[in-house]
Design a protein around this motif. Structure first.
Motif, PDB file in Angstrom:
ATOM      1  N   VAL A   1      32.181  40.853  24.525  1.00  0.00           N
ATOM      2  CA  VAL A   1      33.224  39.840  24.342  1.00  0.00           C
ATOM      3  C   VAL A   1      32.593  38.462  24.158  1.00  0.00           C
ATOM      4  O   VAL A   1      32.987  37.685  23.279  1.00  0.00           O
ATOM      5  CB  VAL A   1      34.198  39.834  25.536  1.00  0.00           C
ATOM      6  N   ASN A   2      31.585  38.144  24.975  1.00  0.00           N
ATOM      7  CA  ASN A   2      30.910  36.853  24.853  1.00  0.00           C
ATOM      8  C   ASN A   2      30.242  36.697  23.491  1.00  0.00           C
ATOM      9  O   ASN A   2      30.262  35.612  22.891  1.00  0.00           O
ATOM     10  CB  ASN A   2      29.864  36.702  25.956  1.00  0.00           C
ATOM     11  N   GLN A   3      29.660  37.794  22.980  1.00  0.00           N
ATOM     12  CA  GLN A   3      28.992  37.718  21.682  1.00  0.00           C
ATOM     13  C   GLN A   3      29.995  37.572  20.540  1.00  0.00           C
ATOM     14  O   GLN A   3      29.724  36.869  19.565  1.00  0.00           O
ATOM     15  CB  GLN A   3      28.103  38.953  21.489  1.00  0.00           C
ATOM     16  N   VAL A   4      31.142  38.239  20.668  1.00  0.00           N
ATOM     17  CA  VAL A   4      32.187  38.064  19.654  1.00  0.00           C
ATOM     18  C   VAL A   4      32.676  36.614  19.664  1.00  0.00           C
ATOM     19  O   VAL A   4      32.842  35.982  18.607  1.00  0.00           O
ATOM     20  CB  VAL A   4      33.362  39.030  19.894  1.00  0.00           C
ATOM     21  N   GLU A   5      32.897  36.076  20.852  1.00  0.00           N
ATOM     22  CA  GLU A   5      33.377  34.691  20.968  1.00  0.00           C
ATOM     23  C   GLU A   5      32.369  33.705  20.391  1.00  0.00           C
ATOM     24  O   GLU A   5      32.748  32.722  19.737  1.00  0.00           O
ATOM     25  CB  GLU A   5      33.670  34.362  22.431  1.00  0.00           C
ATOM     26  N   SER A   6      31.068  33.982  20.618  1.00  0.00           N
ATOM     27  CA  SER A   6      30.037  33.073  20.095  1.00  0.00           C
ATOM     28  C   SER A   6      29.975  33.094  18.578  1.00  0.00           C
ATOM     29  O   SER A   6      29.598  32.093  17.953  1.00  0.00           O
ATOM     30  CB  SER A   6      28.677  33.435  20.687  1.00  0.00           C
ATOM     31  N   LEU A   7      30.344  34.226  17.965  1.00  0.00           N
ATOM     32  CA  LEU A   7      30.305  34.343  16.510  1.00  0.00           C
ATOM     33  C   LEU A   7      31.603  33.878  15.847  1.00  0.00           C
ATOM     34  O   LEU A   7      31.659  33.748  14.617  1.00  0.00           O
ATOM     35  CB  LEU A   7      30.019  35.795  16.099  1.00  0.00           C
ATOM     36  N   THR A   8      32.646  33.689  16.640  1.00  0.00           N
ATOM     37  CA  THR A   8      33.948  33.311  16.060  1.00  0.00           C
ATOM     38  C   THR A   8      34.369  31.905  16.496  1.00  0.00           C
ATOM     39  O   THR A   8      35.562  31.594  16.518  1.00  0.00           O
ATOM     40  CB  THR A   8      35.027  34.328  16.473  1.00  0.00           C
ATOM     41  N   ASN A   9      33.397  31.063  16.826  1.00  0.00           N
ATOM     42  CA  ASN A   9      33.698  29.689  17.232  1.00  0.00           C
ATOM     43  C   ASN A   9      34.399  28.904  16.137  1.00  0.00           C
ATOM     44  O   ASN A   9      35.168  27.973  16.424  1.00  0.00           O
ATOM     45  CB  ASN A   9      32.408  28.955  17.628  1.00  0.00           C
ATOM     46  N   TYR A  10      34.124  29.255  14.877  1.00  0.00           N
ATOM     47  CA  TYR A  10      34.670  28.502  13.756  1.00  0.00           C
ATOM     48  C   TYR A  10      35.819  29.252  13.056  1.00  0.00           C
ATOM     49  O   TYR A  10      36.168  28.935  11.927  1.00  0.00           O
ATOM     50  CB  TYR A  10      33.557  28.189  12.753  1.00  0.00           C
ATOM     51  N   THR A  11      36.385  30.229  13.742  1.00  0.00           N
ATOM     52  CA  THR A  11      37.518  30.973  13.189  1.00  0.00           C
ATOM     53  C   THR A  11      38.602  31.113  14.247  1.00  0.00           C
ATOM     54  O   THR A  11      38.425  30.700  15.402  1.00  0.00           O
ATOM     55  CB  THR A  11      37.097  32.384  12.726  1.00  0.00           C
ATOM     56  N   ASN A  12      39.713  31.712  13.867  1.00  0.00           N
ATOM     57  CA  ASN A  12      40.832  31.938  14.803  1.00  0.00           C
ATOM     58  C   ASN A  12      40.920  33.389  15.262  1.00  0.00           C
ATOM     59  O   ASN A  12      41.980  33.846  15.689  1.00  0.00           O
ATOM     60  CB  ASN A  12      42.155  31.538  14.138  1.00  0.00           C
ATOM     61  N   ILE A  13      39.835  34.119  15.133  1.00  0.00           N
ATOM     62  CA  ILE A  13      39.823  35.526  15.537  1.00  0.00           C
ATOM     63  C   ILE A  13      40.017  35.623  17.052  1.00  0.00           C
ATOM     64  O   ILE A  13      39.354  34.938  17.832  1.00  0.00           O
ATOM     65  CB  ILE A  13      38.497  36.207  15.130  1.00  0.00           C
ATOM     66  N   ARG A  14      40.912  36.526  17.470  1.00  0.00           N
ATOM     67  CA  ARG A  14      41.198  36.725  18.894  1.00  0.00           C
ATOM     68  C   ARG A  14      40.492  37.975  19.410  1.00  0.00           C
ATOM     69  O   ARG A  14      40.522  39.017  18.750  1.00  0.00           O
ATOM     70  CB  ARG A  14      42.704  36.879  19.117  1.00  0.00           C
ATOM     71  N   VAL A  15      39.875  37.869  20.573  1.00  0.00           N
ATOM     72  CA  VAL A  15      39.166  39.005  21.167  1.00  0.00           C
ATOM     73  C   VAL A  15      39.611  39.161  22.612  1.00  0.00           C
ATOM     74  O   VAL A  15      39.888  38.168  23.306  1.00  0.00           O
ATOM     75  CB  VAL A  15      37.631  38.812  21.083  1.00  0.00           C
ATOM     76  N   LEU A  16      39.697  40.394  23.050  1.00  0.00           N
ATOM     77  CA  LEU A  16      40.100  40.682  24.431  1.00  0.00           C
ATOM     78  C   LEU A  16      39.236  41.809  24.976  1.00  0.00           C
ATOM     79  O   LEU A  16      38.934  42.774  24.262  1.00  0.00           O
ATOM     80  CB  LEU A  16      41.580  41.088  24.487  1.00  0.00           C
ATOM     81  N   GLY A  17      38.847  41.695  26.240  1.00  0.00           N
ATOM     82  CA  GLY A  17      38.083  42.747  26.914  1.00  0.00           C
ATOM     83  C   GLY A  17      38.902  43.382  28.021  1.00  0.00           C
ATOM     84  O   GLY A  17      39.566  42.679  28.793  1.00  0.00           O
ATOM     85  N   VAL A  18      38.865  44.710  28.109  1.00  0.00           N
ATOM     86  CA  VAL A  18      39.576  45.437  29.171  1.00  0.00           C
ATOM     87  C   VAL A  18      38.620  46.467  29.781  1.00  0.00           C
ATOM     88  O   VAL A  18      37.843  47.096  29.069  1.00  0.00           O
ATOM     89  CB  VAL A  18      40.843  46.141  28.648  1.00  0.00           C
ATOM     90  N   HIS A  19      38.682  46.614  31.084  1.00  0.00           N
ATOM     91  CA  HIS A  19      37.806  47.575  31.759  1.00  0.00           C
ATOM     92  C   HIS A  19      38.361  47.912  33.128  1.00  0.00           C
ATOM     93  O   HIS A  19      39.283  47.244  33.630  1.00  0.00           O
ATOM     94  CB  HIS A  19      36.386  47.011  31.891  1.00  0.00           C
ATOM     95  N   GLY A  20      37.812  48.928  33.733  1.00  0.00           N
ATOM     96  CA  GLY A  20      38.214  49.340  35.071  1.00  0.00           C
ATOM     97  C   GLY A  20      37.689  48.379  36.122  1.00  0.00           C
ATOM     98  O   GLY A  20      36.957  47.435  35.829  1.00  0.00           O
ATOM     99  N   GLY A  21      38.072  48.641  37.388  1.00  0.00           N
ATOM    100  CA  GLY A  21      37.646  47.757  38.472  1.00  0.00           C
ATOM    101  C   GLY A  21      38.645  46.649  38.727  1.00  0.00           C
ATOM    102  O   GLY A  21      38.517  45.896  39.685  1.00  0.00           O
ATOM    103  N   LYS A  22      39.630  46.516  37.841  1.00  0.00           N
ATOM    104  CA  LYS A  22      40.708  45.539  37.996  1.00  0.00           C
ATOM    105  C   LYS A  22      42.037  46.273  37.897  1.00  0.00           C
ATOM    106  O   LYS A  22      42.139  47.312  37.249  1.00  0.00           O
ATOM    107  CB  LYS A  22      40.636  44.466  36.901  1.00  0.00           C
TER     108      LYS A  22
END
Length: 449
Positions: free
Chosen positions: A88-109
């Motif tokens: 998720v962090n790497q996607v966010e770092s590559l989409t700083n100049y766009t409006n692409i939305r990313v979400l992460g989901v996992h267990g433990g929550k």
């Protein structure tokens, strides 16, 4: 040196890479870009640290445009919650100049805390297989719009028992989709998954970087069976000075446990083991003991040892020959690091010679053969999978009733030739109520007086 310019990246991605300080693609990024962008299915065999996350993110994000659609169009599945956060962090770092939305989901929550984010919508969803599957079952997540699906670290997922969730997720996805899979090791389970769901995938293999073969001395011993290999290993490791830090690879968890049990009596103080059937705390204790020098011999399976940070390994011992040559390259890459000398020892049986030859072909280098020590006892005990099959029994099973009669066969007795007619009660009913000769002839059904 190649740069990112020849990859035809968008301006937004180029600016993002400049912000991150990246100037040139790694080999896996360079080779994977064109096939992924073209829409082909791809299987990449690459070790951790070769830049494989950007290898699939760059081509996927290149043509992904902002959309108000709620369901994700790109699904990325990884085995652990730590990897979810990392991707998720790497996607966010590559989409700083766009409006692409990313979400992460996992267990433990609590799953209810993640549902609002899913319902709000995203373009890229990153998740662990179980949480993604649970969100679909809860009807919070729809996979109807997924066009690209990435399975990263698939060997770890299968080893951790996520095959059920993976196959069910595949069945829920639209039929027209692109598959991208990355794995550090190849296994039969990975091969089966590729055969079942992928459409003529392109395969890219990147050798372990930073591990020049000239730093590693490779030798091989030929042994008749597994237990003779165990005796040979005991003999080799008898000197703690000559073998100060030894990593022993075994392909299966069952054989890893067998080896540990055989070695435990004489090497209990020096021995530890890790594989996916052991608890997380047990694995951490074993790894800490090995790294700190309290234990000098660590028995491990290929998959579980892949992400471990282990330094100064003097020897790597392969108790068997991996079916996939890339797995052997991964094994020996654990020694001979940082310009230090290392030794890799391969133990193989006659049945494994074919796999050994495949490894030598991949390396374009022969493995030096050592004579089997005369003082080591050869065992006659065989593993169940090493025992020869009963060909006569197998043949008779295949032939079944078509097998020719021999002297030991005989005709059935008269009492055994009887045919089951359904019991006397059914026969009496059939005699009493006969079937009419024609559809309208009811007289046949009348009881004879």
């Amino acid at each position: 040196m190649s740069t990112f310019e020849h990859l035809d990246l968008s301006n937004s991605l180029i600016h993002a890479l400049e912000d991150l300080g990246f100037q040139a693609p790694t080999p896996i990024q360079d080779q994977a870009y064109a096939p992924i962008r073209s829409g082909k299915d791809l299987v990449g065999i690459s070790q951790t640290g070769t830049g494989k996350t950007f290898a699939y993110l760059l081509p996927l994000l290149r043509d992904l445009q902002y959309s108000k659609e709620i369901p994700p169009r790109v699904l990325i599945i990884v085995p652990t919650r730590e990897l979810v956060g990392q991707v998720v962090n790497q996607v966010e770092s590559l989409t700083n100049y766009t409006n692409i939305r990313v979400l992460g989901v996992h267990g433990g929550k609590n799953i209810n805390t993640q549902k609002p984010g899913v319902v709000a919508g995203m373009d890229v969803l990153v998740g662990t297989p179980r949480r993604v599957y649970d969100l679909v079952l809860h009807k919070s997540l729809s996979l109807k719009s997924v066009k690209k699906v990435v399975i990263d670290e698939v060997d770890v997922m299968l080893d951790l028992g996520f095959r059920f969730q993976l196959t069910n997720i595949f069945d829920m996805l639209p039929k027209k989709r692109q598959h991208i899979m990355f794995s550090a090791t190849m296994t039969e389970e990975v091969d089966e998954l590729i055969d079942d769901y992928f459409n003529q995938p392109e395969k890219i293999t990147i050798a372990l970087s930073g591990t020049p073969l000239e730093n590693i001395k490779q030798i091989a011993y030929k042994a008749p069976n597994f237990y003779t290999k165990v005796e040979l290993l005991k003999h080799l490791l008898s000197s703690a000075n000559a073998y100060p830090k030894v990593l022993v690879f075994v392909s299966s968890k069952r054989n890893a446990d067998r080896l540990y049990e055989e070695m435990e009596e004489g090497y209990e103080k020096d021995l530890c083991i890790i594989h996916s059937n052991k608890s997380q705390n047990y694995r951490l204790r074993s790894l800490e003991a090995f790294n700190s020098g309290k234990k000098r011999i660590l028995v491990a399976t290929d998959v579980i040892a892949r992400g471990l940070d282990i330094e100064d390994v003097s020897h790597v011992v392969s108790m068997d020959v991996p079916i996939y040559p890339e797995n052997y390259m991964h094994r020996i890459g654990r020694t001979g690091r940082a310009e230090k000398e290392g030794t890799a020892i391969l133990l193989y049986t006659p049945k494994e010679e074919e796999h050994k030859a495949a490894i030598e072909q991949l390396m374009k280098l022969g493995i030096a053969e050592e004579a089997f020590p005369a003082e080591v006892e050869r065992s006659n005990e065989l593993l169940p999978e090493e025992r020869p099959k009963d060909k006569q029994k197998e043949l008779s099973h295949k032939l079944g009733s078509k097998a020719p009669k021999g002297e030991s066969t005989h005709e059935k007795k008269d009492k055994n030739k009887k045919v089951n007619l359904g019991g006397s009660y059914r026969r009496k009913l059939a005699k009493k109520y006969k079937k009419p000769l024609t559809r309208g002839d009811k007289n046949q059904n009348r009881r004879k007086k």
